[in-house]
Design an enzyme around this catalytic site. Structure first.
Site, mmCIF file in Angstrom:
data_model
loop_
_atom_site.group_PDB
_atom_site.id
_atom_site.type_symbol
_atom_site.label_atom_id
_atom_site.label_comp_id
_atom_site.label_asym_id
_atom_site.label_seq_id
_atom_site.Cartn_x
_atom_site.Cartn_y
_atom_site.Cartn_z
ATOM 1 N N CYS A 335 0.793 -1.232 0.000
ATOM 2 C CA CYS A 335 0.000 0.000 0.000
ATOM 3 C C CYS A 335 0.826 1.283 0.000
ATOM 4 O O CYS A 335 0.443 2.246 -0.679
ATOM 5 C CB CYS A 335 -1.035 -0.005 1.122
ATOM 6 S SG CYS A 335 -0.592 -0.852 2.621
ATOM 7 N N ARG A 364 7.797 -10.837 5.446
ATOM 8 C CA ARG A 364 7.684 -10.713 6.897
ATOM 9 C C ARG A 364 8.607 -11.752 7.535
ATOM 10 O O ARG A 364 8.638 -12.905 7.089
ATOM 11 C CB ARG A 364 6.247 -10.996 7.373
ATOM 12 C CG ARG A 364 5.177 -10.202 6.647
ATOM 13 C CD ARG A 364 4.875 -8.876 7.309
ATOM 14 N NE ARG A 364 3.891 -8.141 6.528
ATOM 15 C CZ ARG A 364 2.573 -8.337 6.591
ATOM 16 N NH1 ARG A 364 2.091 -9.238 7.422
ATOM 17 N NH2 ARG A 364 1.750 -7.630 5.842
ATOM 18 N N GLN A 382 0.514 -11.040 -2.515
ATOM 19 C CA GLN A 382 -0.872 -10.624 -2.314
ATOM 20 C C GLN A 382 -1.493 -10.241 -3.651
ATOM 21 O O GLN A 382 -0.853 -9.586 -4.470
ATOM 22 C CB GLN A 382 -0.939 -9.426 -1.362
ATOM 23 C CG GLN A 382 -0.478 -9.744 0.051
ATOM 24 C CD GLN A 382 -0.473 -8.496 0.923
ATOM 25 O OE1 GLN A 382 0.087 -7.478 0.551
ATOM 26 N NE2 GLN A 382 -1.093 -8.584 2.082
ATOM 27 N N ASP A 384 -3.156 -7.859 -4.531
ATOM 28 C CA ASP A 384 -3.439 -6.597 -3.861
ATOM 29 C C ASP A 384 -4.040 -5.575 -4.818
ATOM 30 O O ASP A 384 -3.732 -5.574 -6.017
ATOM 31 C CB ASP A 384 -2.124 -6.039 -3.300
ATOM 32 C CG ASP A 384 -2.273 -5.515 -1.884
ATOM 33 O OD1 ASP A 384 -3.422 -5.311 -1.466
ATOM 34 O OD2 ASP A 384 -1.251 -5.311 -1.219
ATOM 35 N N HIS A 386 -5.531 -1.217 -4.473
ATOM 36 C CA HIS A 386 -5.895 -0.067 -3.650
ATOM 37 C C HIS A 386 -6.718 0.888 -4.491
ATOM 38 O O HIS A 386 -6.312 1.269 -5.597
ATOM 39 C CB HIS A 386 -4.639 0.596 -3.088
ATOM 40 C CG HIS A 386 -3.890 -0.320 -2.174
ATOM 41 N ND1 HIS A 386 -2.874 -1.137 -2.624
ATOM 42 C CD2 HIS A 386 -4.055 -0.606 -0.850
ATOM 43 C CE1 HIS A 386 -2.430 -1.876 -1.615
ATOM 44 N NE2 HIS A 386 -3.128 -1.576 -0.535
ATOM 45 N N LYS A 470 -12.039 -3.727 8.772
ATOM 46 C CA LYS A 470 -12.010 -4.646 7.632
ATOM 47 C C LYS A 470 -13.315 -5.427 7.539
ATOM 48 O O LYS A 470 -14.033 -5.590 8.523
ATOM 49 C CB LYS A 470 -10.881 -5.672 7.784
ATOM 50 C CG LYS A 470 -9.499 -5.110 8.005
ATOM 51 C CD LYS A 470 -8.457 -6.234 8.026
ATOM 52 C CE LYS A 470 -8.595 -7.145 9.224
ATOM 53 N NZ LYS A 470 -7.663 -8.272 9.233
#
Length: 648
Positions: A335, A364, A382, A384, A386, A470
């Site tokens: 993000c 991570r 991900q 992902d 946005h 969420k």
């Protein structure tokens, strides 16, 4: 007089003081027999806990999740009691209930526990359970508690962090333990137990602390339920994605590459590509733009977003460059990069929403003891995206993302799921960034969007992301386990931290609202769940190899190649088994390797321009022309779902 409000809104009046068991008896003897725990004014307590004023009461049975929690927590006490009878010098630490069963962390000192010891502990647990001893919770002063555990540094550490007046012990039979409460009435309710495993665990999860033995167990009020559970465990072993991933050539790990860093083999890569293409096509229809961002970023980027402060301890350590004071990080999230992409442009309200999508890999540093196949890794991708929109567009955009998630789940056969509204912990707001006003707006938008789409939701406090609430899609797999896959998040905070804006109809600067979303969640976890849910029998359209051609001898290899090319031209992927083996063995191997279709070719097929078709699990489907097989395949591979349309 005390007024008790029940979950259905009805109110019963009693002369106090009373207990939850008194409430159960007032309703029916059957309910009283089955009530094993209770929630009073939001706190789980024993059914014998006195109620002295008006209260809300929920009665819990074995069929309730919180009822199971009390049952398994109480069983952990039985486990600890029984361990001490065999290992009197062992030091107990903590023993909570978990999603399925319970564990107790024990320091066995110079002794050890192995699988051969499980049966004797199980027998002792049942022997102690049959005494039908009552669980009694009572308060203890801090001084007395410390005296009780003078020779146990683990309990002493726990007690030292508690306030005088909030320390309780629980006693049953001849056993006493430091405990906050939440027990069943007596041990006699426990009728079946099983020690499942023993593994190493660091005290308080810190590898600098002593290593303990974590003893896992499970218990039930009926032997039949334990038998069914153990059968389900055997099925879980058969479906274990780590086993299937190796057998089917999907993924692997290498010690030299590093723990938690999966290597995708050709079949696994083909599977990932099909998932990516599937979602990319739907996203293109929905107006997404595709972007790519680096695998690293300057530390200052993640300090601006807040990820460095929140995830720094769980990330790989910063990478120092030859320039003094310059540091980079493997990106923990996509993000911040997408915020910077948005910031490059100058946007009017007429340009919004902007929808940026990326299959972005993030990193991570998970503790080695927490790594587990593809479900817990140190490097994951991900799906992902946005979305940056005006506040007026938020609801419509959020509902559009819900449609996308439902399309993904429908196409992949995920029917059993719950939508969870994940909110802040109201008692621990310092864990989060942003104002109460922004959080309230975000939470209301999620709840409204879910209601507009007719989703049944549950609310969980404390499960929000640090920057916003969420909507999480909790999927149950074929074995009844819950996994969080898809997620959609509303964020008013990162646009502020990155100073994002657009020009409104009034000519002034305004903040966009940001939606984070990932229908799969992570490709790694999604494929792990898909492997276990399907036992490796993927939906036909998704199978890495959808057919295997079996020439009955090498004379027909050229014809097999011709058939394969025709199928590939129709976007049907597969391969040819050119081994010098008997056809029967080739068929057996193809079944084991879970190829959906086996196409057998020999002299008759070559002359007629056909293939002899076998379908895995169904057997011989007869002879078909290539055109007929393509038509049959396309029909069978059709999920019935098309993004933006409701299936018939």
């Amino acid at each position: 007089m005390i007024k008790i409000t029940l979950p259905d809104g009805s109110i019963k009046t009693f002369e106090g003081p009373i207990t939850a068991m008194d409430v159960a008896k007032s309703i029916s003897d059957g309910l009283a027999r089955n009530t094993i725990s209770a929630v009073v004014n939001g706190n789980q307590v024993e059914v014998t806990t006195p109620i002295t004023q008006d209260a809300t009461v929920q009665l819990l049975t074995w069929n309730d999740d919180l009822g199971k929690k009390a049952f398994w927590h109480s069983s952990a006490h039985l486990l600890a009691q029984s361990i001490l009878e065999f290992y009197p010098d062992a030091k107990l630490t903590i023993g909570p209930a978990i999603e399925n069963g319970f564990y107790y962390d024990v320091d066995f000192g110079n002794e050890s526990l192995s699988e051969k010891d499980f049966e004797k502990i199980e027998k002792k647990m049942l022997e102690n359970a049959r005494k039908d001893a009552t669980f009694n919770l009572y308060s203890v002063s801090k001084a007395d508690a410390l005296k009780q555990y003078a020779d146990n540094p683990y309990k002493t550490e726990l007690i030292s962090n508690l306030q005088d007046g909030e320390i309780t012990f629980c006693t049953h039979d001849n056993f006493t333990d430091l405990c906050r409460g939440g027990h069943i009435p007596s041990t006699g309710i426990v009728k079946a137990v099983k020690i499942l495993n023993a593994a190493g665990a660091y005290w308080r999860g810190n590898e600098n602390n002593p290593q303990l033995t974590r003893v896992y167990g499970i218990s039930f009020p009926k032997q039949k339920e334990l038998t069914e559970y153990l059968e389900k465990l055997e099925e879980a072993k058969r479906r274990d994605h780590r086993k299937l991933g190796k057998e089917l050539g999907i993924f692997a790990f290498s010690e030299k590459v590093g723990a938690g860093l999966p290597l995708w083999l050709p079949k696994g890569t083909a599977l990932r590509k099909k998932l990516e293409n599937f979602l990319s096509a739907a996203q293109k229809k929905a107006g997404y733009e595709f972007v790519m961002t680096p695998h690293i970023g300057n530390v200052e980027l993640y300090k601006t977003s807040g990820h460095f402060q929140k995830y720094g301890a769980d990330s790989f350590q910063p990478i120092k460059t030859p320039n003094e004071g310059e540091e980079y990080m493997l990106k923990p999230m996509n993000c911040p990069h997408h915020c910077e992409i948005y910031k490059i442009g100058q946007w009017s309200y007429r340009d919004l929403p902007k929808r940026y999508a990326e299959f972005g890999t993030v990193y991570r540093y998970e503790q080695s003891g927490e790594l587990h196949g593809l479900t817990r890794v140190r490097c994951f991708t991900q799906d992902d995206a946005h979305l940056f929109c005006t506040p007026d567009q938020l609801l419509k955009e959020f509902e559009g993302v819900i449609d996308l998630v439902l399309y993904v789940f429908g196409s992949l056969g995920f029917k059993d799921f719950v939508t969870q509204v994940s909110l802040r912990d109201p008692d621990n707001k310092e864990k989060y960034i942003g104002t109460d006003e922004n959080w309230d707006k975000a939470e209301k938008a999620i709840i409204q969007a879910a209601a507009n789409k007719g989703l049944k939701t549950v609310v969980e406090y404390g499960e929000a992301a640090f920057y916003g609430p969420k909507l999480d899609f909790m999927v149950k797999d074929a074995l009844g386990r819950k996994w969080q896959l898809g997620t959609i998040q509303v964020d008013y905070n990162l646009p502020e931290r990155f100073d994002l804006h657009y020009i409104g109809s009034d000519g002034e600067k305004h903040r966009p609202v940001m939606i984070h979303r990932a229908p799969f969640g992570s490709m790694e976890r999604f494929i792990a769940i898909l492997l276990e849910n399907t036992a490796g029998d993927f939906p036909l359209w998704l199978a890495p190899d959808q057919y295997i051609i079996l020439p009955i001898s090498e004379k027909y290899t050229d014809y097999a190649k011709k058939v394969s090319q025709l199928l590939e031209n129709n976007d049907i992927s597969g391969l040819i088994d050119e081994r010098n083996e008997k056809t029967g063995k080739k068929i057996r191997d193809a079944e084991i390797n879970k190829y959906p279709f086996m196409l057998i070719v020999g002299e008759n097929e070559e002359q007629a321009g056909t293939v002899s078709v076998r379908r895995r699990g169904e057997g011989d489907l007869g002879s078909m022309s290539i055109e007929d097989f393509v038509a049959y395949f396309k029909k069978e591979a059709d999920t019935g779902f098309e993004f933006g349309k409701t299936p018939a």
